[in-house]
Design an enzyme around this catalytic site. Sequence first.
Site, mmCIF file in Angstrom:
data_model
loop_
_atom_site.group_PDB
_atom_site.id
_atom_site.type_symbol
_atom_site.label_atom_id
_atom_site.label_comp_id
_atom_site.label_asym_id
_atom_site.label_seq_id
_atom_site.Cartn_x
_atom_site.Cartn_y
_atom_site.Cartn_z
ATOM 1 N N GLY A 172 23.919 25.902 50.760
ATOM 2 C CA GLY A 172 23.608 27.323 50.769
ATOM 3 C C GLY A 172 24.283 28.019 49.607
ATOM 4 N N SER A 173 24.303 29.351 49.650
ATOM 5 C CA SER A 173 24.863 30.139 48.553
ATOM 6 C C SER A 173 26.373 30.293 48.701
ATOM 7 C CB SER A 173 24.197 31.517 48.524
ATOM 8 O OG SER A 173 22.811 31.395 48.338
ATOM 9 N N ASN A 174 27.015 30.576 47.583
ATOM 10 C CA ASN A 174 28.452 30.828 47.567
ATOM 11 C C ASN A 174 28.724 32.198 46.944
ATOM 12 O OD1 ASN A 174 28.812 28.097 48.380
ATOM 13 N ND2 ASN A 174 28.833 27.439 46.238
#
Length: 538
Positions: A172-174
């Site tokens: 996923g995104s960070n």
Amino acid sequence: MTGEIFRDAWGIPHLRADGVDELARTQGRVTALDRAWQLEVERHRARGTSASFLGAESLSWDVLVRRVRLDDTARRCFEALERQDPETARWVRAYVDGVNEGLAEGARRTPEFARTGLAPGRWEPWTPFGIWLGVHLLFAGFPAKLWREQVRRHLGPGAVGLFATDGPGTSGSNGWLLSGERTLTGQAIIAGDPHRFIEEPGVYQQIHLSCPEFDVVGLAVPGVPGIAHFGHTGSVAWAITNAMADYQDLYRERLRRTGAGVEALDPDGEWRRATRHTETVEVAGEEPVEVEVIETARGPVIVGGPEGLPDGTTGGDRGDPPLALALRHPPRVTGDLGFGALLPLLRARRVADVDRALDAWTEPVNVVQAADTEGGLLHRVAGKVPVRSTANRLHPVPAWEPGHEWRGWHETPRGDLTDGVAAMANQRGLATPLGVEFAAPHRADRITALLAEKERWSAADMPAIHGDTHLASAAPLLDLLAGLGGLGPAAERVRRTLLAWDRRMDADSTDAALYARVRGAVVRRLAAHPAFAALAVP
């Protein structure tokens, strides 16, 4: 002056105009010049007409879009915005005017139009709303509810937790935030690292928007005016990750046909008329397909109908009416897509301005970090999540039983930034009260650990974290390998190699490539297990 377009050495457009509306018009025009094919594909996807030129592979999407009434929801949201916020509605119209001005030239530059024989169509004022809805329709929770329902049916309710996404393989995104106390300059640093699917062209567009009211750089979504998710106005900046909140519900509906149409059984035991009409989906090279569109008091029916679900499931053995599934999601209920936040974000000067703007946010539900040049910090969730029963959040619920109605909206949580550091990576944390399944914590933990290695950081240091290749999610499989014995010589060599591996996924690492092959083999072996085969949808 009219809007001006300047391109830097990387081709990124820098736009300038005398007013907000003219700037929006210029943004629409330059987006049409640069992304004409993407804009038209997304417009057709939002209307459920993509199969007319892309063929049968797009038919399932078009049918879903028709049944979910996406274009009608977009129109409703725009009409509501015109009544409640005329300035923003006018700004959106200006963007659409710019798209319409630039599409013909953009199409001439784009070979896909000639190859498919597609001519660019005309955008409506609500088309940006449809594109935003289309991009995020499957971004939220209802597909997971369909999956959990299959697990419940085939393996029982107790097995649902075995398939939660809080597992080591979830990506996923960070994003992370450092307050001025943790930087060399004394000014905060925000890092956004969105992990979207690799697409050509991408879902984001780098752009610079300038007029007397604001001067903003960031990432726009082609087809939507302004800069929503990642922006910097000079004195305040913000970035987001997906909060993993659950805000879409599925209702099992009991439907029956009558001489006048279709009726649905409501929680009070009364049968009430559902809206119904038919639409025709054109399919390139094939016969058109007729779609029945039904909407109950809960929402549009997206699966099944008065004759039951596609897998043959009806109402049971007691002669109950057949089942269907209806989708309920905030924009369809409220007529608000949150576009009222877009202009205030561009005009923001301080964290408090970003905070107020995001109070109007609807979807997707995001974790937001923001900081300004005066030391202001923000870490919050933004978006609408309905208050309802726990069962609604887990799986489809019976529409004919009371207790599954929506009862207002959750307060959006806010984070504590007293230590001057916050990491977000879709993990269970700030948004926990709003969701069911989250990403595993290893990415957020890794970022936090890296940030703890130095007392003071600079912007120039950030690529070291962005480019970190350490794969913490490898631990479960490697721990399993560590406990294995009695292997043959070849397997033992693989085991020893992987246990000695530094767990970095560098592009030139042969050990990382070996790990990827082993992990893939394990996944394929598990997928072939009879228990998983039983989950196949009939």
